[in-house]
Design an enzyme around this catalytic site. Structure first.
Site, PDB file in Angstrom:
ATOM      1  N   CYS A 188       0.872  -1.178   0.000  1.00 57.34           N
ATOM      2  CA  CYS A 188       0.000   0.000   0.000  1.00 57.34           C
ATOM      3  C   CYS A 188       0.905   1.222   0.000  1.00 57.34           C
ATOM      4  O   CYS A 188       2.119   1.096  -0.145  1.00 57.34           O
ATOM      5  CB  CYS A 188      -1.001  -0.016   1.149  1.00 57.34           C
ATOM      6  SG  CYS A 188      -0.376   0.276   2.809  1.00 57.34           S
ATOM      7  N   HIS A 231      15.284 -12.706  12.380  1.00 62.16           N
ATOM      8  CA  HIS A 231      15.035 -12.510  13.802  1.00 62.16           C
ATOM      9  C   HIS A 231      13.567 -12.635  14.192  1.00 62.16           C
ATOM     10  O   HIS A 231      13.270 -12.978  15.341  1.00 62.16           O
ATOM     11  CB  HIS A 231      15.535 -11.136  14.245  1.00 62.16           C
ATOM     12  CG  HIS A 231      17.020 -11.007  14.179  1.00 62.16           C
ATOM     13  ND1 HIS A 231      17.666  -9.880  14.639  1.00 62.16           N
ATOM     14  CD2 HIS A 231      17.986 -11.833  13.710  1.00 62.16           C
ATOM     15  CE1 HIS A 231      18.975 -10.035  14.455  1.00 62.16           C
ATOM     16  NE2 HIS A 231      19.187 -11.205  13.883  1.00 62.16           N
TER      17      HIS A 231
END
Length: 143
Positions: free
Chosen positions: A66, A99
């Site tokens: 977006c 991570h």
């Protein structure tokens, strides 16, 4: 070619990059959840189906686009099994996978070039979750 099943969606502000990615991505399967033109639409109408498809395991990873990436990321992250990360460079995409075990990459079309978006997606697809101490943290994310 990546041996991945990918769900992709965007609102009107992410439509151009979504269309370009549809034409350039080389993956096992690519499902377009819309939007299908530049008419003004509500981003949750496209973020929820992409998130559901990834959350169910039907698709390996997702891409949401977006204008700022905020709306689609916030919406996708309402799904319990989703870890959607806003990425505006390759390093963030790598860290989101390494991570955080992110499974949807959210791209801000109004703020990066298409070439950068392509690099982000490529990095996101090719980076593995490191596990270890990061797995403990990811396991604490769910409510």
């Amino acid at each position: 070619m990546h041996n991945l099943k990918i769900a992709i969606g965007s609102d009107h502000a992410g439509f151009a990059y979504k269309q370009e990615l549809l034409n350039t991505l080389q993956v096992k399967e690519l499902k377009d959840f819309g939007t299908y033109d530049t008419s003004s639409v509500d981003y949750p109408d496209f973020a929820h189906p992409v998130a559901s498809a990834v959350e169910s395991g039907e698709y390996d990873l997702g891409i949401l686009i977006c204008g700022s990436a905020n709306g689609v990321a916030i919406t996708a992250n309402k799904h319990q099994g989703i870890r959607a990360a806003i990425c505006w460079n390759e390093e963030l995409a790598a860290l989101a996978r390494q991570h955080n075990n992110a499974n949807i990459v959210c791209i801000p079309e109004r703020f990066i070039s298409f070439e950068t978006a392509q690099q982000i997606v490529e990095t996101f697809f090719t980076t593995e979750f490191e596990g270890g101490r990061h797995a403990n943290r990811v396991n604490k994310m769910h409510c």
